[in-house]
Design a protein around this motif. Structure first.
Motif, mmCIF file in Angstrom:
data_model
loop_
_atom_site.group_PDB
_atom_site.id
_atom_site.type_symbol
_atom_site.label_atom_id
_atom_site.label_comp_id
_atom_site.label_asym_id
_atom_site.label_seq_id
_atom_site.Cartn_x
_atom_site.Cartn_y
_atom_site.Cartn_z
ATOM 1 N N ASN A 148 0.864 -1.179 0.000
ATOM 2 C CA ASN A 148 0.000 0.000 0.000
ATOM 3 C C ASN A 148 0.899 1.226 0.000
ATOM 4 N N HIS A 149 0.461 2.269 -0.677
ATOM 5 C CA HIS A 149 1.339 3.429 -0.876
ATOM 6 C C HIS A 149 1.592 4.186 0.420
ATOM 7 N N ASN A 150 0.708 4.036 1.416
ATOM 8 C CA ASN A 150 0.905 4.701 2.703
ATOM 9 C C ASN A 150 2.210 4.239 3.355
ATOM 10 N N ALA A 151 2.317 2.928 3.579
ATOM 11 C CA ALA A 151 3.520 2.372 4.194
ATOM 12 C C ALA A 151 4.728 2.553 3.287
ATOM 13 N N GLY A 176 1.433 10.543 10.310
ATOM 14 C CA GLY A 176 0.388 11.160 9.504
ATOM 15 C C GLY A 176 0.365 10.626 8.094
ATOM 16 N N ILE A 177 1.544 10.366 7.533
ATOM 17 C CA ILE A 177 1.640 9.782 6.188
ATOM 18 C C ILE A 177 1.113 8.349 6.189
ATOM 19 N N LEU A 178 1.515 7.573 7.182
ATOM 20 C CA LEU A 178 1.092 6.178 7.253
ATOM 21 C C LEU A 178 -0.421 6.046 7.389
ATOM 22 N N CYS A 179 -1.044 6.998 8.106
ATOM 23 C CA CYS A 179 -2.470 6.891 8.437
ATOM 24 C C CYS A 179 -3.358 7.813 7.603
ATOM 25 N N HIS A 180 -2.879 8.271 6.452
ATOM 26 C CA HIS A 180 -3.627 9.317 5.749
ATOM 27 C C HIS A 180 -4.787 8.793 4.914
ATOM 28 N N ASN A 181 -5.038 7.532 4.881
ATOM 29 C CA ASN A 181 -5.953 6.872 3.953
ATOM 30 C C ASN A 181 -7.161 7.702 3.537
ATOM 31 N N GLY A 182 -7.121 8.187 2.289
ATOM 32 C CA GLY A 182 -8.184 9.038 1.768
ATOM 33 C C GLY A 182 -9.311 8.290 1.092
ATOM 34 N N GLU A 183 -9.225 6.964 1.101
ATOM 35 C CA GLU A 183 -10.303 6.171 0.489
ATOM 36 C C GLU A 183 -11.394 5.826 1.497
ATOM 37 N N ILE A 184 -11.167 6.189 2.755
ATOM 38 C CA ILE A 184 -12.133 5.884 3.807
ATOM 39 C C ILE A 184 -12.781 7.181 4.286
ATOM 40 N N LEU A 185 -14.083 7.211 4.283
ATOM 41 C CA LEU A 185 -14.820 8.408 4.679
ATOM 42 C C LEU A 185 -15.470 8.199 6.044
ATOM 43 N N ALA A 198 6.826 2.699 19.496
ATOM 44 C CA ALA A 198 6.678 1.249 19.354
ATOM 45 C C ALA A 198 5.383 0.898 18.621
ATOM 46 N N GLN A 199 4.297 1.599 18.954
ATOM 47 C CA GLN A 199 3.020 1.338 18.279
ATOM 48 C C GLN A 199 3.093 1.731 16.812
ATOM 49 N N PHE A 200 3.765 2.853 16.531
ATOM 50 C CA PHE A 200 3.930 3.270 15.129
ATOM 51 C C PHE A 200 4.634 2.188 14.332
ATOM 52 N N TRP A 201 5.749 1.654 14.853
ATOM 53 C CA TRP A 201 6.485 0.625 14.121
ATOM 54 C C TRP A 201 5.656 -0.634 13.950
ATOM 55 N N GLU A 202 4.876 -0.967 14.962
ATOM 56 C CA GLU A 202 4.008 -2.138 14.856
ATOM 57 C C GLU A 202 2.969 -1.941 13.749
ATOM 58 N N GLU A 203 2.369 -0.751 13.693
ATOM 59 C CA GLU A 203 1.386 -0.468 12.645
ATOM 60 C C GLU A 203 2.042 -0.464 11.271
ATOM 61 N N TYR A 204 3.231 0.089 11.190
ATOM 62 C CA TYR A 204 3.956 0.110 9.910
ATOM 63 C C TYR A 204 4.204 -1.314 9.399
ATOM 64 N N GLU A 205 4.699 -2.191 10.271
ATOM 65 C CA GLU A 205 4.975 -3.569 9.864
ATOM 66 C C GLU A 205 3.691 -4.303 9.477
ATOM 67 N N LYS A 206 2.622 -4.069 10.229
ATOM 68 C CA LYS A 206 1.357 -4.749 9.920
ATOM 69 C C LYS A 206 0.780 -4.295 8.585
ATOM 70 N N CYS A 207 1.055 -3.067 8.184
ATOM 71 C CA CYS A 207 0.592 -2.596 6.876
ATOM 72 C C CYS A 207 1.187 -3.436 5.746
ATOM 73 N N ASP A 212 -5.177 -5.015 4.267
ATOM 74 C CA ASP A 212 -6.040 -3.854 4.534
ATOM 75 C C ASP A 212 -5.824 -3.245 5.921
ATOM 76 N N TYR A 213 -4.678 -3.523 6.526
ATOM 77 C CA TYR A 213 -4.444 -2.982 7.870
ATOM 78 C C TYR A 213 -4.344 -1.459 7.856
ATOM 79 N N SER A 214 -3.888 -0.890 6.744
ATOM 80 C CA SER A 214 -3.753 0.577 6.675
ATOM 81 C C SER A 214 -5.094 1.282 6.806
ATOM 82 N N LYS A 215 -6.183 0.548 6.584
ATOM 83 C CA LYS A 215 -7.515 1.132 6.705
ATOM 84 C C LYS A 215 -8.029 1.125 8.147
ATOM 85 N N LYS A 216 -7.273 0.502 9.050
ATOM 86 C CA LYS A 216 -7.746 0.321 10.424
ATOM 87 C C LYS A 216 -7.054 1.232 11.428
ATOM 88 N N ILE A 217 -6.087 2.035 10.973
ATOM 89 C CA ILE A 217 -5.292 2.828 11.908
ATOM 90 C C ILE A 217 -5.654 4.312 11.798
#
Length: 395
Positions: A148-151, A176-185, A198-207, A212-217
């Motif tokens: 995904n282009h976010n990660a 902010g870049i990782l979580c910017h998903n503009g496809e979700i309203l 630590a949470q940021f790195w965990e979210e980055y790796e899960k992406c 579709d993890y980028s849509k959950k953060i």
């Protein structure tokens, strides 16, 4: 800012000015003094920089090679030859402009907003979401993970730029870049304010490893939330104008319930959406649309998806672009695994990177190389690789 001669006094004065500037911001804004770095550097403490902390991140984004490539990456209508069709470079500027307008209305940190906005699409593949989906399919076929282009934007800033050295961008900007998903309203955008490194790195790796993890953060800052909704505001009206320019839709096609609330052109839509979110989010720790505007925006979202992004003409041409990107991915992957072929473009890419990059899995190296290509360069490489060349002279 006051400049003194002694270096220790310069630092002290800078800290005072930073504190004074922070006090002028909303209590819900991210303070300059809260800027967190994810990389450790060894710069001397006496070094002085006139820029505020998040201003440095703006410059890191602006002077990156990934930012230069925005100019030849399209937004939604990749195959239309029209100079007035939105390029990715214009899109990120419009996101930045809209986000700073909202941020000014809510008294947020405008430097942080600008850095996130300008960097949010750095990792986009050639041909936008079509290329993104194609690379994602290739990674899934090899059971590597997901694209995904976010990660990937975060990856390019931290691990690809400057031959793999990367930039020391702040946590708040990267998040902010990782979580910017503009496809979700959403009608309400709440920041995840307790997020840690630590949470940021965990979210980055899960992406990369959870579909579709980028849509959950959610972003950790209100400024990140502003960029997220500004991404939506910037493209809904412009995608409509672009589609009208190339003749895919007409003005009369717009749903009446959208026109009555948001207007029928990009200018009206931007003005109404910005005004509504500033009014309903003022002095709140989150962003909120009114129910009326949100319902109209939901209808508009559906209209754009059906009548523009899934228009038969686009679907037909996007299938060709998907095949193009997948064929390039497979060819580059073969180049990496072919010991006898060490003069390919992707091998040259690897040789230019720092030594630690050599340990990167081949699947990800191909993703790095291909996602960094512009639309025209990807097409050029494809033609050189897969289409026959003319030889000899016409008699």
């Amino acid at each position: 800012m006051i400049f003194l001669k002694k270096e220790d006094k310069i630092i002290h004065t800078s800290l005072v000015e930073t504190r004074l500037m922070d006090e002028r911001l909303s209590p819900y804004a991210t303070k300059n003094s809260e800027c967190i770095k994810v990389k450790h550097t060894h710069k001397p403490l006496i070094e002085f920089d006139i820029r505020w902390p998040f201003e440095k991140d703006i410059d890191r984004v602006l002077y990156s090679k990934s930012y230069s490539r925005y100019v030849d990456k399209t937004q939604a209508l990749s195959f239309f030859s029209n100079v007035h069709i939105t390029k990715r470079s214009l899109h990120v500027q419009w996101v930045s402009r809209i986000a700073r307008q909202i941020g000014r209305g809510l008294n947020l940190n405008l430097d942080l907003i600008e850095a996130i906005a300008l960097g949010h699409d750095l990792g986009h593949a050639p041909y936008g979401h079509v290329g993104e989906k194609a690379i994602d399919d290739c990674l899934k076929e090899r059971q590597f993970g997901y694209f995904n282009h976010n990660a990937n934007s975060v990856r390019h800033l931290l691990f690809i730029e400057r031959k793999g050295i990367g930039y020391n961008v702040s946590l708040q900007v990267l998040d902010g870049i990782l979580c910017h998903n503009g496809e979700i309203l959403s009608r309400i955008y709440k920041p995840d304010k307790n997020k840690t490194i630590a949470q940021f790195w965990e979210e980055y790796e899960k992406c990369w490893h959870v579909e579709d993890y980028s849509k959950k953060i959610a972003p950790m800052t209100l400024e990140g939330c502003v960029v997220r909704i500004s991404d939506v505001i910037s493209y809904v009206g412009k995608d409509i104008e672009d589609a009208m320019t190339v003749g895919i839709i007409k003005e009369d096609d717009l749903p009446e319930e959208v026109v009555n609330v948001l207007g029928k052109d990009n200018k009206s839509m931007i003005n109404r959406l910005i005004g509504d979110i500033v009014i309903h989010s003022y002095r709140k720790p989150y962003l909120e649309f009114s129910e009326e505007v949100y319902q109209a925006l939901e209808v508009l979202f559906g209209f754009i998806s059906t009548h523009i992004h899934h228009h038969p003409t686009l679907v037909k041409e996007n299938e060709k672009l998907t095949r193009l990107v997948k064929q390039l991915y497979n060819a580059f992957y073969d180049d990496l695994t072919d010991d006898g072929n060490d003069d390919s473009g992707i091998d040259n890419h690897v040789r230019k990177m720092i030594e630690t990059y050599q340990e990167t899995p081949n699947e990800l190296i191909v993703s790095d190389y291909l996602s960094g290509m512009t639309d025209s360069y990807a097409l050029q490489v494809y033609c050189d690789r897969f289409l026959p060349k003319q030889h000899g002279e016409m008699i």
